[in-house]
Design an enzyme around this catalytic site. Sequence first.
Site, PDB file in Angstrom:
ATOM      1  N   GLN A  16       3.241 -56.282  20.380  1.00  0.00           N
ATOM      2  CA  GLN A  16       2.912 -56.409  21.797  1.00  0.00           C
ATOM      3  C   GLN A  16       2.581 -55.116  22.533  1.00  0.00           C
ATOM      4  OE1 GLN A  16       4.874 -58.023  25.970  1.00  0.00           O
ATOM      5  NE2 GLN A  16       5.951 -58.494  24.101  1.00  0.00           N
ATOM      6  N   SER A  17       3.330 -54.060  22.267  1.00  0.00           N
ATOM      7  CA  SER A  17       3.172 -52.861  23.108  1.00  0.00           C
ATOM      8  C   SER A  17       1.775 -52.250  22.969  1.00  0.00           C
ATOM      9  CB  SER A  17       4.240 -51.818  22.737  1.00  0.00           C
ATOM     10  OG  SER A  17       4.068 -51.393  21.390  1.00  0.00           O
ATOM     11  N   ASN A  95       0.915 -48.149  16.962  1.00  0.00           N
ATOM     12  CA  ASN A  95       2.349 -48.284  17.274  1.00  0.00           C
ATOM     13  C   ASN A  95       3.117 -48.712  16.034  1.00  0.00           C
ATOM     14  OD1 ASN A  95       1.224 -50.985  17.605  1.00  0.00           O
ATOM     15  ND2 ASN A  95       3.188 -51.588  18.463  1.00  0.00           N
ATOM     16  N   GLU A 138      11.342 -54.772  22.130  1.00  0.00           N
ATOM     17  CA  GLU A 138      11.457 -54.929  23.581  1.00  0.00           C
ATOM     18  C   GLU A 138      12.881 -54.753  24.138  1.00  0.00           C
ATOM     19  OE1 GLU A 138       9.145 -55.669  26.138  1.00  0.00           O
ATOM     20  OE2 GLU A 138      10.907 -55.470  27.413  1.00  0.00           O
ATOM     21  N   ASP A 167       7.745 -53.401  26.066  1.00  0.00           N
ATOM     22  CA  ASP A 167       6.502 -53.492  25.303  1.00  0.00           C
ATOM     23  C   ASP A 167       5.278 -53.329  26.201  1.00  0.00           C
ATOM     24  OD1 ASP A 167       7.559 -53.807  22.809  1.00  0.00           O
ATOM     25  OD2 ASP A 167       7.593 -55.977  22.874  1.00  0.00           O
ATOM     26  N   GLY A 246      15.839 -51.653  47.973  1.00  0.00           N
ATOM     27  CA  GLY A 246      15.351 -50.681  48.942  1.00  0.00           C
ATOM     28  C   GLY A 246      16.178 -50.464  50.189  1.00  0.00           C
ATOM     29  N   GLY A 247      17.431 -50.860  50.206  1.00  0.00           N
ATOM     30  CA  GLY A 247      18.248 -50.552  51.375  1.00  0.00           C
ATOM     31  C   GLY A 247      18.303 -51.646  52.428  1.00  0.00           C
TER      32      GLY A 247
HETATM   33  C1  LIG Z   1       7.349 -52.826  15.856  1.00  0.00           C
HETATM   34  C2  LIG Z   1       7.990 -52.310  14.593  1.00  0.00           C
HETATM   35  C3  LIG Z   1       9.513 -52.342  14.756  1.00  0.00           C
HETATM   36  C4  LIG Z   1       7.584 -53.223  13.444  1.00  0.00           C
HETATM   37  O1  LIG Z   1       8.044 -52.720  12.231  1.00  0.00           O
HETATM   38  P1  LIG Z   1       7.414 -53.278  10.857  1.00  0.00           P
HETATM   39  O2  LIG Z   1       7.113 -54.715  10.990  1.00  0.00           O
HETATM   40  O3  LIG Z   1       8.325 -52.874   9.775  1.00  0.00           O
HETATM   41  O4  LIG Z   1       5.994 -52.554  10.780  1.00  0.00           O
HETATM   42  P2  LIG Z   1       5.658 -51.027  10.466  1.00  0.00           P
HETATM   43  O5  LIG Z   1       5.067 -50.424  11.658  1.00  0.00           O
HETATM   44  O6  LIG Z   1       6.854 -50.321   9.866  1.00  0.00           O
HETATM   45  O7  LIG Z   1       4.557 -51.190   9.337  1.00  0.00           O
HETATM   46  C5  LIG Z   1       4.920 -51.786   8.106  1.00  0.00           C
HETATM   47  C6  LIG Z   1       4.086 -51.264   6.971  1.00  0.00           C
HETATM   48  O8  LIG Z   1       2.799 -51.871   7.028  1.00  0.00           O
HETATM   49  C7  LIG Z   1       1.837 -50.905   6.676  1.00  0.00           C
HETATM   50  N1  LIG Z   1       0.524 -51.291   7.194  1.00  0.00           N
HETATM   51  C8  LIG Z   1       0.196 -51.627   8.447  1.00  0.00           C
HETATM   52  N2  LIG Z   1      -1.116 -51.904   8.534  1.00  0.00           N
HETATM   53  C9  LIG Z   1      -1.620 -51.741   7.292  1.00  0.00           C
HETATM   54  C10 LIG Z   1      -2.924 -51.899   6.732  1.00  0.00           C
HETATM   55  N3  LIG Z   1      -3.980 -52.261   7.470  1.00  0.00           N
HETATM   56  N4  LIG Z   1      -3.057 -51.667   5.412  1.00  0.00           N
HETATM   57  C11 LIG Z   1      -2.020 -51.279   4.649  1.00  0.00           C
HETATM   58  N5  LIG Z   1      -0.774 -51.116   5.136  1.00  0.00           N
HETATM   59  C12 LIG Z   1      -0.576 -51.357   6.436  1.00  0.00           C
HETATM   60  C13 LIG Z   1       2.375 -49.659   7.321  1.00  0.00           C
HETATM   61  O9  LIG Z   1       1.762 -48.519   6.792  1.00  0.00           O
HETATM   62  C14 LIG Z   1       3.845 -49.748   6.963  1.00  0.00           C
HETATM   63  O10 LIG Z   1       4.044 -49.313   5.645  1.00  0.00           O
HETATM   64  P3  LIG Z   1       5.205 -48.270   5.220  1.00  0.00           P
HETATM   65  O11 LIG Z   1       6.472 -48.885   5.654  1.00  0.00           O
HETATM   66  O12 LIG Z   1       5.065 -48.176   3.743  1.00  0.00           O
HETATM   67  O13 LIG Z   1       4.941 -46.998   5.910  1.00  0.00           O
HETATM   68  C15 LIG Z   1       7.558 -50.859  14.295  1.00  0.00           C
HETATM   69  O14 LIG Z   1       6.178 -50.861  14.037  1.00  0.00           O
HETATM   70  C16 LIG Z   1       7.857 -49.884  15.433  1.00  0.00           C
HETATM   71  O15 LIG Z   1       8.987 -49.449  15.633  1.00  0.00           O
HETATM   72  N6  LIG Z   1       6.821 -49.506  16.198  1.00  0.00           N
HETATM   73  C17 LIG Z   1       6.918 -48.541  17.253  1.00  0.00           C
HETATM   74  C18 LIG Z   1       7.585 -49.109  18.468  1.00  0.00           C
HETATM   75  C19 LIG Z   1       6.922 -50.368  18.965  1.00  0.00           C
HETATM   76  O16 LIG Z   1       5.746 -50.396  19.260  1.00  0.00           O
HETATM   77  N7  LIG Z   1       7.737 -51.413  19.112  1.00  0.00           N
HETATM   78  C20 LIG Z   1       7.379 -52.618  19.824  1.00  0.00           C
HETATM   79  C21 LIG Z   1       6.436 -53.466  19.164  1.00  0.00           C
HETATM   80  S1  LIG Z   1       5.978 -54.738  20.301  1.00  0.00           S
END
Ligand SMILES: CC(C)(COP(=O)(O)OP(=O)(O)OC[C@H]1O[C@@H](n2cnc3c(N)ncnc32)[C@H](O)[C@@H]1OP(=O)(O)O)[C@@H](O)C(=O)NCCC(=O)NCCS
Length: 424
Positions: A16-17, A95, A138, A167, A246-247
């Site tokens: 989402q973010s 992100n 979030e 987000d 706001g008071g």
């Molecule tokens: C949101 C979040 C918690 C999700 O975590 P997640 O589902 O584990 O996703 P990740 O961002 O860790 O990505 C997972 C993997 O997919 C891989 N990936 C994503 N797109 C890819 C693509 N097109 N091709 C190949 N690999 C891909 C990433 O490289 C990552 O691999 P790694 O763990 O080996 O480095 C995390 O991305 C995060 O903390 N983001 C920053 C804060 C944020 O935006 N949070 C709110 C989201 S609404």
Amino acid sequence: MKALEGIKILDFTHVQSGPTCTQLLAWFGADVIKVERPGVGDATRKQLVDVPGADSLYFTMLNHNKRSIELDSKNATGKEVLTRLIEECDVLVENFAPGALDRMGFSWERIQEINPRIIMASIKGFGPGKYADCKVYENVAQCAGGSASTTGFLDGPPLVTGAQIGDSGTGLHLCLGIVTALYQREKTGRGQKVSCAMQDSVLNLARVKMRDQQRLQRGPLKEYSQYGEGIPFGDATPRAGNDSGGGQPGRILKCKGWENDPNAYTYFIIQAAVWEKVCDVIGKPEWKTQEGYAKPPERLDKLNEIFSTIEEWTKTKTKFEVMDICNPLNIPVGPILSMKEIAEDEGLYATGTMVRVDHPERGEYLSVGCPIKLSDSPAEVRRSPLLGEHTTEILSDVLGYKGDDLNRIVGSGAVGDVKAQAAE
Ligand SMILES: CC(C)(COP(=O)(O)OP(=O)(O)OC[C@H]1O[C@@H](n2cnc3c(N)ncnc32)[C@H](O)[C@@H]1OP(=O)(O)O)[C@@H](O)C(=O)NCCC(=O)NCCS
């Protein structure tokens, strides 16, 4: 012409973010190229599915006006294509979890090497420091940014709010950072890194609560209901229920029909400037001059009695009648609108704040349009892309792959199966 026409965004965002940010850029006219993992895509496509087989509303409502390319950024050919995208684009937005982009082989240093003009914009949960490596969602951000500790009632637990300030709030901040960096690039010719931490964005939105934290050191917060109730303050900004920030004392009060309708409520503020009008409206003209009621400080220990009396009046009116009566008198009130009422408000469709969008898999759905209105760059909301819908188009039109070269990329497995057929 659209404000950001000609700007290409390499959209490496998910959930989402990040998508909130790139959707705004797309509405302002940028060409947003969403890079998604082949066969999988943004996880939200298949989260909270309401129409089997179709992209979810979670995805469609955050990814309007974008193009989608499937690309495996961990595959050698995928990295080649990603490098070409970095060369061609003005902004890369991501992100991922901390370190993910580096693990793919695309550190900020490497990205700058490929394209010194590119702006790289990142969202992480926390800024540099002890929590920098955490994955954040979030509600974690709402808690870490101070919002949850200051939301809710004094005698209840901390509360998160339904508005996605962690987000979507961070996405909005990032968007401003990107357009600011684009503006600076006009003068310097150089790109830069734009970073937004979700904790920081929530804290920025909860700024007034940090104001109160400091005021607390100089004495009680007199506008908080707990002051009038004689409840001592602790050492941190407390939860203030529905007090207005706001008071001016304010509360949420029941309206006609509250017994059966969970949203038959109004917000009601007793601004000092309109106190006399409030007294007349609720049938308490004597409070205009009566000692203990006439002046704002005198009223602070009587707010429960005063608001109960006002509520006896609001309970005889619908929330819209309260609005109709109070508005002409400048008494600030606001009906508690349900999402159903908002979805049925044709006035919001007329301004483009609510939109009806057609989608090949799910038919017509409602969405929230662009809340920022530019008179010279009106946002026209187009449906979100299907997974990989524009893979071949982007490879050929944006990156210039043609003939055998295009077939090589398509045949490499780096851009997904579907597009292999499309290229034949
Ligand atoms: C949101 C979040 C918690 C999700 O975590 P997640 O589902 O584990 O996703 P990740 O961002 O860790 O990505 C997972 C993997 O997919 C891989 N990936 C994503 N797109 C890819 C693509 N097109 N091709 C190949 N690999 C891909 C990433 O490289 C990552 O691999 P790694 O763990 O080996 O480095 C995390 O991305 C995060 O903390 N983001 C920053 C804060 C944020 O935006 N949070 C709110 C989201 S609404």
